[in-house]
Design a protein around this motif. Structure first.
Motif, PDB file in Angstrom:
ATOM      1  N   ARG A  31       0.851  -1.191   0.000  1.00  0.00           N
ATOM      2  CA  ARG A  31       0.000   0.000   0.000  1.00  0.00           C
ATOM      3  C   ARG A  31       0.881   1.233   0.000  1.00  0.00           C
ATOM      4  NH1 ARG A  31      -0.734   2.071   5.428  1.00  0.00           N
ATOM      5  NH2 ARG A  31       0.197   0.689   6.969  1.00  0.00           N
ATOM      6  N   ILE A  32       0.344   2.303  -0.549  1.00  0.00           N
ATOM      7  CA  ILE A  32       1.058   3.580  -0.620  1.00  0.00           C
ATOM      8  C   ILE A  32       0.279   4.596   0.191  1.00  0.00           C
ATOM      9  CG2 ILE A  32       1.874   5.420  -2.147  1.00  0.00           C
ATOM     10  CD1 ILE A  32       1.961   3.317  -4.376  1.00  0.00           C
ATOM     11  N   GLU A  33       0.958   5.287   1.072  1.00  0.00           N
ATOM     12  CA  GLU A  33       0.343   6.334   1.874  1.00  0.00           C
ATOM     13  C   GLU A  33       0.644   7.678   1.205  1.00  0.00           C
ATOM     14  OE1 GLU A  33       1.781   5.915   5.837  1.00  0.00           O
ATOM     15  OE2 GLU A  33       0.856   3.942   6.145  1.00  0.00           O
ATOM     16  N   ALA A  34      -0.206   8.043   0.254  1.00  0.00           N
ATOM     17  CA  ALA A  34       0.007   9.266  -0.520  1.00  0.00           C
ATOM     18  C   ALA A  34      -0.630  10.455   0.180  1.00  0.00           C
ATOM     19  CB  ALA A  34      -0.577   9.113  -1.920  1.00  0.00           C
ATOM     20  N   GLU A  35       0.064  11.570   0.193  1.00  0.00           N
ATOM     21  CA  GLU A  35      -0.437  12.801   0.784  1.00  0.00           C
ATOM     22  C   GLU A  35      -1.021  13.681  -0.315  1.00  0.00           C
ATOM     23  OE1 GLU A  35      -0.671  13.398   3.977  1.00  0.00           O
ATOM     24  OE2 GLU A  35       0.313  11.506   4.486  1.00  0.00           O
ATOM     25  N   ARG A  91      -5.060   0.896  -6.915  1.00  0.00           N
ATOM     26  CA  ARG A  91      -6.412   1.421  -6.783  1.00  0.00           C
ATOM     27  C   ARG A  91      -6.573   2.060  -5.406  1.00  0.00           C
ATOM     28  NH1 ARG A  91     -10.527   1.080 -10.022  1.00  0.00           N
ATOM     29  NH2 ARG A  91      -9.336  -0.369 -11.336  1.00  0.00           N
ATOM     30  N   VAL A  92      -7.297   3.171  -5.350  1.00  0.00           N
ATOM     31  CA  VAL A  92      -7.541   3.867  -4.087  1.00  0.00           C
ATOM     32  C   VAL A  92      -8.503   3.023  -3.252  1.00  0.00           C
ATOM     33  CG1 VAL A  92      -8.478   5.938  -3.002  1.00  0.00           C
ATOM     34  CG2 VAL A  92      -7.125   6.126  -5.094  1.00  0.00           C
ATOM     35  N   VAL A 135      -4.177   9.360   1.476  1.00  0.00           N
ATOM     36  CA  VAL A 135      -4.945   8.495   0.585  1.00  0.00           C
ATOM     37  C   VAL A 135      -4.200   7.168   0.459  1.00  0.00           C
ATOM     38  CG1 VAL A 135      -5.831   8.187  -1.758  1.00  0.00           C
ATOM     39  CG2 VAL A 135      -5.937  10.433  -0.669  1.00  0.00           C
ATOM     40  N   ILE A 136      -4.890   6.066   0.751  1.00  0.00           N
ATOM     41  CA  ILE A 136      -4.280   4.748   0.712  1.00  0.00           C
ATOM     42  C   ILE A 136      -4.531   4.122  -0.652  1.00  0.00           C
ATOM     43  CG2 ILE A 136      -4.174   2.470   1.783  1.00  0.00           C
ATOM     44  CD1 ILE A 136      -3.174   4.768   3.538  1.00  0.00           C
TER      45      ILE A 136
END
Length: 499
Positions: free
Chosen positions: A241-245, A275-276, A294-295
């Motif tokens: 997972r990506i923890e996008a700011e 995918r979000v 946003v994960i």
């Protein structure tokens, strides 16, 4: 010969000047009056992609921190970085000599408590024997006293001894209960000692990969206030997972389920897809900049992506194909004062200020078709729109609220008021199906804006056109309606013909 060449040169100058003048007159879009060239781009059909660009660290889907609840010296470390572990595997051990002795002491305390229980049970048996003897003595003294062979004092002494014996029985029974409670305490202490002994072996609770090790053999672990972190285990690195700011200005465009693509510096030529899955409501504020996490979840085939990598993410919030669109530069163009005739600047009949009645009729017809309005509901909507139109006209230009669409935001206030009034009137009478349809209609209106652009006419002069716009990306804006067609030359800028 020289005179002939001089004559030819003299004739060439006016011919060249005439040719240049003719070429200037034939330049497409040139303004013959003011010497202005209009640069245009055609209205065309094509795709639109609304994206949000951001970045964030790559994380494992589940990361578990493994610590120690006990203080002591690390005796052995059995795993290292990147070790694969399963539930129950021993990661490290703490010197257990102290805890073994505590178990032995707890076992001895339990044995003492059990022996005390046996002793109290014997005391109870003795008390019952004394009580039986005291009861027989009372019976005997009672018979002798009745015959006059025994003094009253002897009978009173026998009665007292019987009462004391019964009290001794009650005391013995209470002491037995106390001994049993003590045994339970000692058993609990023994269980705690055994649990502590078992915790000297630090085990994995999940199946995964050790991504961090912060302890070595011989190191002393202190767990007085909180459990120190010794290992980090990533549960399943086949998915990440990506923890996008995302900036607060863009987070409204992001929703769960949006597709996303991203790259990492380790593989600059490869694009990954995700995918979000979550838009977190908690905000982060740094130097007055507010962002939301946003994960984004993605497959990690081959485990190429490592936890901690920085991902450059592009979130696709909306996508449409084959829509009529124009370049965004067209909305920034405004003709120079005095270069456009007043008639051309007045707008087209379809979108001009005089089209308020037609626009109201179109809105009512669209509502009737989308919501399947009854005749009574249609009459209510028409009455609301006519009343609102009268209010706007009575307020006049000084109100700052325009009825027609021309100009950026010119009809925005009218549209908001109209939507609010219609909702107030129709809400009590709408069915469940109509309510859902009205919500979709309302959302569509909120995403629609009115604007004006300039199109180069066949006479080479700019003409103002009123349009309704929809979705936009960084290059184009969707045209939902208005006086513009595919292939129209939309002006994006103007320059002097001499430049």
């Amino acid at each position: 010969m020289k005179r002939r060449m001089s004559s030819l040169f003299t004739l060439a100058l006016p011919i060249a000047a005439a040719g240049l003048a003719l070429a200037w007159m034939l330049v497409p879009g040139a303004n013959s009056g003011g010497g202005i060239v209009y640069e245009t781009t055609p209205a065309s059909k094509g795709p639109l992609r609304k994206i949000v660009s951001t970045s964030g660290p790559v994380r494992a889907l589940v990361t578990v921190s493994v610590g120690s609840e006990l203080s002591g010296q690390v005796d052995e470390v059995r795993v290292d970085f990147n070790s694969e572990v399963s539930p129950g595997d021993v990661l490290a051990t703490i010197d257990d000599k102290t805890f073994v002795s505590r178990v032995a002491q707890a076992e001895a305390d339990l044995a003492v408590a059990k022996a005390a229980l046996v002793n109290q049970q014997a005391v109870l048996q003795k008390a019952h024997a004394v009580d039986e003897l005291a009861v027989r003595n009372v019976e005997r003294q009672t018979g002798l006293a009745a015959k006059g062979h025994s003094a009253q004092a002897a009978l009173d002494a026998a009665i007292r001894d019987a009462a004391v014996a019964k009290a001794d029985i009650a005391v013995a029974e209470a002491q037995i209960e106390s001994a049993r409670a003590t045994i339970k305490q000692r058993e609990a202490a023994l269980d705690q000692a055994r649990i502590d002994l078992e915790r000297t072996a630090i085990r994995s609770r999940i199946e995964g990969t050790v991504i961090s090790r912060m302890v070595d053999p011989g190191q002393t672990v202190a767990a007085s206030l909180q459990a120190p972190e010794l290992f980090k285990i990533a549960q399943d690195l086949s998915r990440i997972r990506i923890e996008a700011e995302v900036n607060e200005a863009d987070v409204g465009m992001v929703a769960e389920g949006n597709a996303a693509t991203f790259t990492v510096d380790a593989y600059p030529d490869r694009q990954f897809e995700g995918r979000v899955t979550q838009v977190r409501l908690s905000a982060t504020e740094i130097s007055s900049v507010v962002t939301y996490t946003v994960i984004i979840e993605a497959e990690n085939d081959g485990r190429r992506l490592f936890p901690g990598m920085t991902a450059n993410v592009v979130i696709l919030s909306a996508e449409r194909d084959g829509v009529l669109r124009i370049a965004n530069d067209a909305f920034r163009f405004r003709p120079r004062p005095g270069t456009v005739p007043e008639a051309a600047a007045g707008g087209s009949p379809r979108g001009g200020p005089g089209g308020g009645g037609d626009r109201t009729a179109r809105m009512v017809e669209r509502l009737k078709a989308d919501l399947s309005l009854t005749e009574e509901q249609e009459a209510q909507v028409r009455e609301v729109m006519e009343a609102l139109g009268r209010e706007m006209r009575a307020a006049g230009p000084q109100s700052g609220i325009a009825i027609g669409p021309p100009g950026p935001g010119g009809g925005g206030a009218f549209r908001q008021r109209a939507t609010s009034r219609i909702e107030q009137v129709l809400a009590p009478t709408l069915s469940d199906e109509q309510r859902l349809a009205f919500r979709r209609w309302k959302d569509g209106r909120e995403n629609t804006r009115f604007a004006t652009v300039w199109v180069l006419g066949r006479n080479g002069q700019p003409q103002q056109r009123a349009i309704r716009t929809g979705m936009a990306d960084d290059q184009f804006t969707e045209i939902l309606g208005g006086d513009i067609s595919e292939g129209d030359a939309v002006i994006v800028r103007a320059r002097d013909a001499r430049s």
